[in-house]
Design an enzyme around this catalytic site. Structure first.
Site, PDB file in Angstrom:
ATOM      1  N   CYS A   1       0.988  22.617   7.495  1.00 43.81           N
ATOM      2  CA  CYS A   1       1.029  21.177   7.231  1.00 43.81           C
ATOM      3  C   CYS A   1       2.155  20.840   6.260  1.00 43.81           C
ATOM      4  CB  CYS A   1      -0.309  20.698   6.674  1.00 43.81           C
ATOM      5  SG  CYS A   1      -0.799  21.511   5.149  1.00 43.81           S
TER       6      CYS A   1
ATOM      7  N   CYS B   1      -6.508  -2.336   7.242  1.00 45.51           N
ATOM      8  CA  CYS B   1      -5.756  -1.111   7.550  1.00 45.51           C
ATOM      9  C   CYS B   1      -5.889  -0.759   9.029  1.00 45.51           C
ATOM     10  CB  CYS B   1      -6.290   0.030   6.688  1.00 45.51           C
ATOM     11  SG  CYS B   1      -5.566   1.632   7.052  1.00 45.51           S
TER      12      CYS B   1
ATOM     13  N   CYS C   1       0.848  -1.195   0.000  1.00 46.73           N
ATOM     14  CA  CYS C   1       0.000   0.000   0.000  1.00 46.73           C
ATOM     15  C   CYS C   1       0.883   1.245   0.000  1.00 46.73           C
ATOM     16  CB  CYS C   1      -0.897  -0.010   1.238  1.00 46.73           C
ATOM     17  SG  CYS C   1      -1.831   1.504   1.490  1.00 46.73           S
TER      18      CYS C   1
ATOM     19  N   CYS D   1       1.154   4.433   4.203  1.00 43.56           N
ATOM     20  CA  CYS D   1       2.123   4.641   5.283  1.00 43.56           C
ATOM     21  C   CYS D   1       3.539   4.297   4.829  1.00 43.56           C
ATOM     22  CB  CYS D   1       1.758   3.789   6.496  1.00 43.56           C
ATOM     23  SG  CYS D   1       0.132   4.168   7.179  1.00 43.56           S
TER      24      CYS D   1
END
Length: 456
Positions: A411, A163, A80, A83
């Protein structure tokens, strides 16, 4: 030493790390950037770009890991693309994030401030309150999948029903929806050809109230009755409380979650979250911090940086649904929020009514344009821009306001230091800096900065 060529696979020793979670190796004194690698690792990576000033490579295999590395709890880690650092103990993740941000400050020659450290997320797993899943297949023409884009792939979709950055309600919803559509033989939407039906599944869950909103995103190319799926989703025994199910029609060409039309299949089209004793109505497309517990920590730091704003007017620029502004209104005489997205401003106005706040107003429009029309002058400005930072036009007027203090919530520390450079050139000094991690396992991080205008 011979020149490195594109598509060549070789071994690298990672010696440094830069934002966002990009490992740095060296070859002929040239930096080699490898996303997801960390200092101390020896890795195999395939060269993807060779430039005069740098080389980029994609991580293929970890040959030697760092001491203390653990087996990731998520079975899809490494496949995936979500992360990048689940194999690291959380304290090590914080150490690397802190190192990345402080390096940006150092490189920008921003110094002399009080550094208040890095604050970790209250929850390391199951912390997200929103997910946007994509329908697709992992192998072209294979079984229907629903989840996240695969690592280093623009088209393969990993089925992420295990997940661990979301809770069980997210997992059961995803599993239920993908299993239902596997039996229906409906076409997935193909971005390049602009054909197909199934596009996305969006799930929002308020962590503090438990309220859940589900939205299925499709095109209008197939006329399919969603009554059966709606009843199945309603019948699930959730940990939280299902408040609404929506059908979003999206015939746009862009590969993004949006809606030409929204149909409510069940319940209501919003959920309510509680943050620091205030309630916030969150619609499907409202911006809201994706880590509710972490947001409480972040906003507490922002309020601390604001200090005593009684008898002061505060401008909240890029205010979203007005979360920070409404929290600040409890301390300030007046708060004015400005936000480009009209839907977010309408939600902000509704939230002020929900919380019985009378000293907080919101204006919809481009920050750069709206602030030229406001006659009032701020005593303090809160800047909470999107990743690209404060637009140059907006920055001109931020400077013209000449506010004694600015609290910048970022951010993206890369655009943060660029904007701080501009503000410093016009008489502001960086007084305090605190890093807040809202995204365990990923390369993202928030930074809060207090700036004060120099008295000349």
């Amino acid at each position: 030493m011979k020149l490195m060529r594109k598509n060549e696979t070789r071994e690298f020793l990672i010696e440094d790390i830069e934002f966002p979670a990009v490992g740095v190796a060296f070859y002929n004194d040239k930096k080699v950037y490898i996303k997801g690698a960390v200092p101390g690792q020896k890795v195999l990576a395939r060269v993807s770009k060779v430039r005069r000033e740098k080389i980029e490579a994609k991580l293929k295999e970890i040959v030697t890991n760092i001491p203390g590395a653990a087996q990731p709890k998520c079975p899809d880690f490494g496949v995936c693309g979500g992360c990048v650092h689940q194999f690291l103990p959380y304290e090590k993740q914080l150490e690397f994030k802190e190192r990345e941000v402080l390096k940006l400050f150092k490189d920008a020659k921003i110094e002399g401030f009080e550094y208040l450290g890095i604050l970790g997320s209250p929850e390391k797993e199951e912390y997200r309150n929103k997910m946007e899943y994509t329908f697709g297949d992992f192998v072209k023409g294979g079984e229907l999948t629903l989840g996240m884009h695969a690592k280093n792939s623009g088209f393969s979709i990993v089925n992420t029903d295990k997940c661990n950055i979301v809770d069980e309600d997210f997992r059961i919803i995803l599993k239920t929806v993908v299993e239902y559509f596997r039996k229906k033989d409906l076409p997935i939407y193909k971005v390049m050809q602009h054909v197909g039906y199934l596009r996305n599944l969006v799930v929002r869950k308020a962590k503090n109230t438990g309220e859940i909103l589900i939205a299925l995103v499709t095109t209008s190319q197939v006329d399919f009755d969603l009554t059966e799926l709606t009843e199945i989703l309603k019948s699930i025994n959730y940990l939280g409380e299902l408040k609404g199910i929506l059908h979003v029609i999206n015939d746009g060409l862009a590969d993004m979650v949006r809606g030409d039309k929204i149909v409510t299949l069940f319940g209501q089209d919003y959920i309510t979250e509680r943050i620091l004793d205030l309630k916030f109505k969150i619609s499907l497309f409202s911006f809201f911090q994706t880590n509710s517990k972490g947001a409480e920590k972040l906003y507490s730091e922002v309020l601390e940086f604001l200090g005593d704003v009684s008898n002061k007017t505060v401008f909240d620029l890029y205010c979203g649904t007005g979360t920070i502004g409404q929290l600040a209104s409890k301390k300030a005489e007046k708060v004015i929020g400005i936000e480009l997205i009209e839907e977010a401003v309408e939600a902000a106005k509704e939230n002020t009514k929900l919380n019985n706040i009378s000293n907080c107003s919101f204006i919809a429009g481009d920050v750069a344009k709206v602030i030229t029309e406001i006659k009032e002058k701020p005593d303090t400005i809160i800047l909470d821009p999107p990743r690209p930072g404060v637009s140059p036009n907006a920055m001109k007027y931020v400077i013209k306001f000449n506010a004694p203090e600015i609290v910048y919530v970022s951010c993206n520390p890369k655009t943060l230091v660029n904007d701080l450079g501009v503000l410093r050139a016009y008489g502001y000094e960086v007084e305090k800096v605190k890093i807040v991690d809202m995204f365990p396992g990923t390369g993202h991080v928030e930074t809060v900065v207090l700036l004060q205008r120099k008295i000349i």
